[in-house]
Design an enzyme around this catalytic site. Structure first.
Site, PDB file in Angstrom:
ATOM      1  N   THR A 195       6.685  44.400 -77.415  1.00  0.00           N
ATOM      2  CA  THR A 195       5.879  45.323 -76.623  1.00  0.00           C
ATOM      3  C   THR A 195       6.575  46.677 -76.526  1.00  0.00           C
ATOM      4  OG1 THR A 195       4.956  43.544 -75.369  1.00  0.00           O
ATOM      5  CG2 THR A 195       5.113  45.635 -74.219  1.00  0.00           C
ATOM      6  N   VAL A 224      -4.428  36.757 -72.329  1.00  0.00           N
ATOM      7  CA  VAL A 224      -3.991  38.058 -71.810  1.00  0.00           C
ATOM      8  C   VAL A 224      -2.582  37.890 -71.257  1.00  0.00           C
ATOM      9  CG1 VAL A 224      -4.433  39.866 -70.106  1.00  0.00           C
ATOM     10  CG2 VAL A 224      -6.347  38.769 -71.266  1.00  0.00           C
ATOM     11  N   GLY A 225      -1.691  38.779 -71.651  1.00  0.00           N
ATOM     12  CA  GLY A 225      -0.307  38.712 -71.172  1.00  0.00           C
ATOM     13  C   GLY A 225      -0.101  39.560 -69.927  1.00  0.00           C
ATOM     14  N   ASP A 226       1.157  39.837 -69.648  1.00  0.00           N
ATOM     15  CA  ASP A 226       1.512  40.587 -68.437  1.00  0.00           C
ATOM     16  C   ASP A 226       1.254  42.089 -68.573  1.00  0.00           C
ATOM     17  OD1 ASP A 226       3.604  40.499 -70.437  1.00  0.00           O
ATOM     18  OD2 ASP A 226       4.876  41.572 -69.016  1.00  0.00           O
ATOM     19  N   THR A 246       8.825  43.823 -70.893  1.00  0.00           N
ATOM     20  CA  THR A 246       8.578  43.162 -72.181  1.00  0.00           C
ATOM     21  C   THR A 246       9.182  41.766 -72.124  1.00  0.00           C
ATOM     22  OG1 THR A 246       8.960  43.189 -74.563  1.00  0.00           O
ATOM     23  CG2 THR A 246      10.648  44.249 -73.200  1.00  0.00           C
ATOM     24  N   GLY A 247       8.431  40.789 -72.582  1.00  0.00           N
ATOM     25  CA  GLY A 247       8.966  39.431 -72.548  1.00  0.00           C
ATOM     26  C   GLY A 247       7.868  38.401 -72.610  1.00  0.00           C
ATOM     27  N   THR A 248       8.223  37.176 -72.288  1.00  0.00           N
ATOM     28  CA  THR A 248       7.269  36.067 -72.301  1.00  0.00           C
ATOM     29  C   THR A 248       6.259  36.297 -71.176  1.00  0.00           C
ATOM     30  OG1 THR A 248       8.935  34.911 -71.023  1.00  0.00           O
ATOM     31  CG2 THR A 248       8.797  34.359 -73.351  1.00  0.00           C
TER      32      THR A 248
HETATM   33  N1  ASP Z   1       4.891  40.689 -72.742  1.00  0.00           N
HETATM   34  C1  ASP Z   1       4.100  40.652 -73.944  1.00  0.00           C
HETATM   35  C2  ASP Z   1       3.016  39.629 -73.781  1.00  0.00           C
HETATM   36  O1  ASP Z   1       3.277  38.568 -73.256  1.00  0.00           O
HETATM   37  C3  ASP Z   1       4.879  40.298 -75.166  1.00  0.00           C
HETATM   38  C4  ASP Z   1       6.078  41.141 -75.436  1.00  0.00           C
HETATM   39  O2  ASP Z   1       6.637  41.752 -74.523  1.00  0.00           O
HETATM   40  O3  ASP Z   1       6.504  41.176 -76.607  1.00  0.00           O
HETATM   41  O4  ASP Z   1       1.929  39.854 -74.243  1.00  0.00           O
END
Ligand code: ASP
Length: 330
Positions: A195, A224-226, A246-248
């Site tokens: 991200t 849908v992510g965060d 950015t992350g899970t």
């Molecule tokens: N946070 C983003 C999501 O879960 C992924 C990422 O940060 O690479 O969509």
């Protein structure tokens, strides 16, 4: 009379697993530093001319989306169905106005659509075809979904399908997509959280945050992510901080990470760095969340904790030298 705050911008291009020893990664590392540096210089210039934090984060994310090294806009990862679904959000710390789009696949620059939602609609979050129709009405550039596809991302999907799991962008032990033409990136591409995001403080004392992503490789369609969820992956409030994560994504949503940091500052009196470190290293890690964030407070103090081996990041204060980093020790 107190001096006006020193304007500053910080950006990230995702977090993930280290592969510093990989052959060719020194060159790739330099290329990432160069990409981050150029974008920070553009943001720094805008802020030095008195530009707003909102415009600075918009410009930085615009440029990050167009850079295929990062998982946002062109170069976004693939869903399980080999399609692209992009998410983006922006927030203005001065007014708490916010705008976001999710699951869009035809808007060339999703962050511009998020900003249009904030400024030209009564809504905060638009998804899918409705968001695309709105963006088109606003005159934003529309593209065929294949516009976002790159060879690297297709190979990542094949790898993730084989492993039968959802993968974060800069994160992967086995790099099946490493052909002789594609040198390994410093952070393993198939396990990277790619991200992109930006936070800024302008000379008027206003904060803003923006985040944009292709999500995670092999995600289910409709996931849908965060990133586009205000308070989870993106948040800005002049009274506390501007944050881009950015992350899970699932764990960042469950931890309401960006807002949790602001709440700790507002209600618990914690400093930005203490709040951000505790959330990323303790609360998020406790539920298996991996990744990091960039944050700025109203005085321009920054914090960028991450619990992965690396995170593409950098910051630029007006009148100072630009700093970029990938690994913890950078
Ligand atoms: N946070 C983003 C999501 O879960 C992924 C990422 O940060 O690479 O969509």
């Amino acid at each position: 009379m107190t001096n006006p705050p020193k304007a500053v911008i910080a950006i990230h291009g995702g977090a993930g697993t280290i592969s510093r020893s990989s052959q060719g990664s020194a060159m790739q590392e330099a290329a990432y530093h160069q990409a981050l540096n150029g974008i920070l210089l553009a943001g720094q210039q805008l802020l030095s001319e008195g530009g707003s934090a909102l415009d600075a984060v918009s410009l930085a994310v615009d440029l990050l989306e167009e850079c295929p090294r990062f998982n946002a806009g062109y170069g976004a990862v693939f869903t399980h169905e080999a399609t692209h679904e992009l998410d983006a959000a922006i927030m203005d710390g001065a007014t708490l106005r916010a705008g976001a789009v999710a699951c869009v696949s035809r808007i060339r620059r999703p962050l511009r659509a998020a900003r249009a939602v904030m400024e030209r609609s009564e809504h905060v979050l638009l998804v899918g075809t409705g968001a695309e129709a709105f963006a088109e009405d606003c005159g934003l550039e529309m593209v065929d979904p294949t516009f976002f596809s790159t060879e690297v991302r297709r190979a990542q999907l094949a790898h993730a399908l084989q492993a039968d799991r959802m993968m974060m962008d800069h994160d992967g032990a086995s790099l099946t997509f490493r052909t002789k033409d594609l040198m390994p990136a410093p952070l393993d591409e198939s396990r990277k959280l790619g991200t992109v995001g930006a936070v800024a403080l302008d000379v008027h004392g206003n904060l803003a945050a923006a985040t944009s992503t292709g999500g995670m490789t092999n995600k289910r369609c409709g996931r849908v992510g965060d990133t586009p969820l205000i308070g989870a992956g993106t948040y800005a409030d002049n009274r506390t901080a501007a944050i881009s994560c950015t992350g899970t994504g699932e764990m960042f949503i469950r931890g309401v990470v960006a807002y949790d940091i602001c709440a700790r500052m507002a209600y618990g009196g914690q400093s930005l760095d203490v709040a951000a470190q505790e959330v990323v290293m303790k609360s998020l890690a406790a539920i298996g969340g991996r990744g990091g964030l960039i944050a700025l407070d109203a005085l321009g103090r920054s914090s960028c904790p991450f619990n992965t081996e690396g995170m593409y990041r950098g910051h630029a204060r007006v009148g100072e030298v630009v700093h970029t980093a990938i690994f913890l020790e950078d």
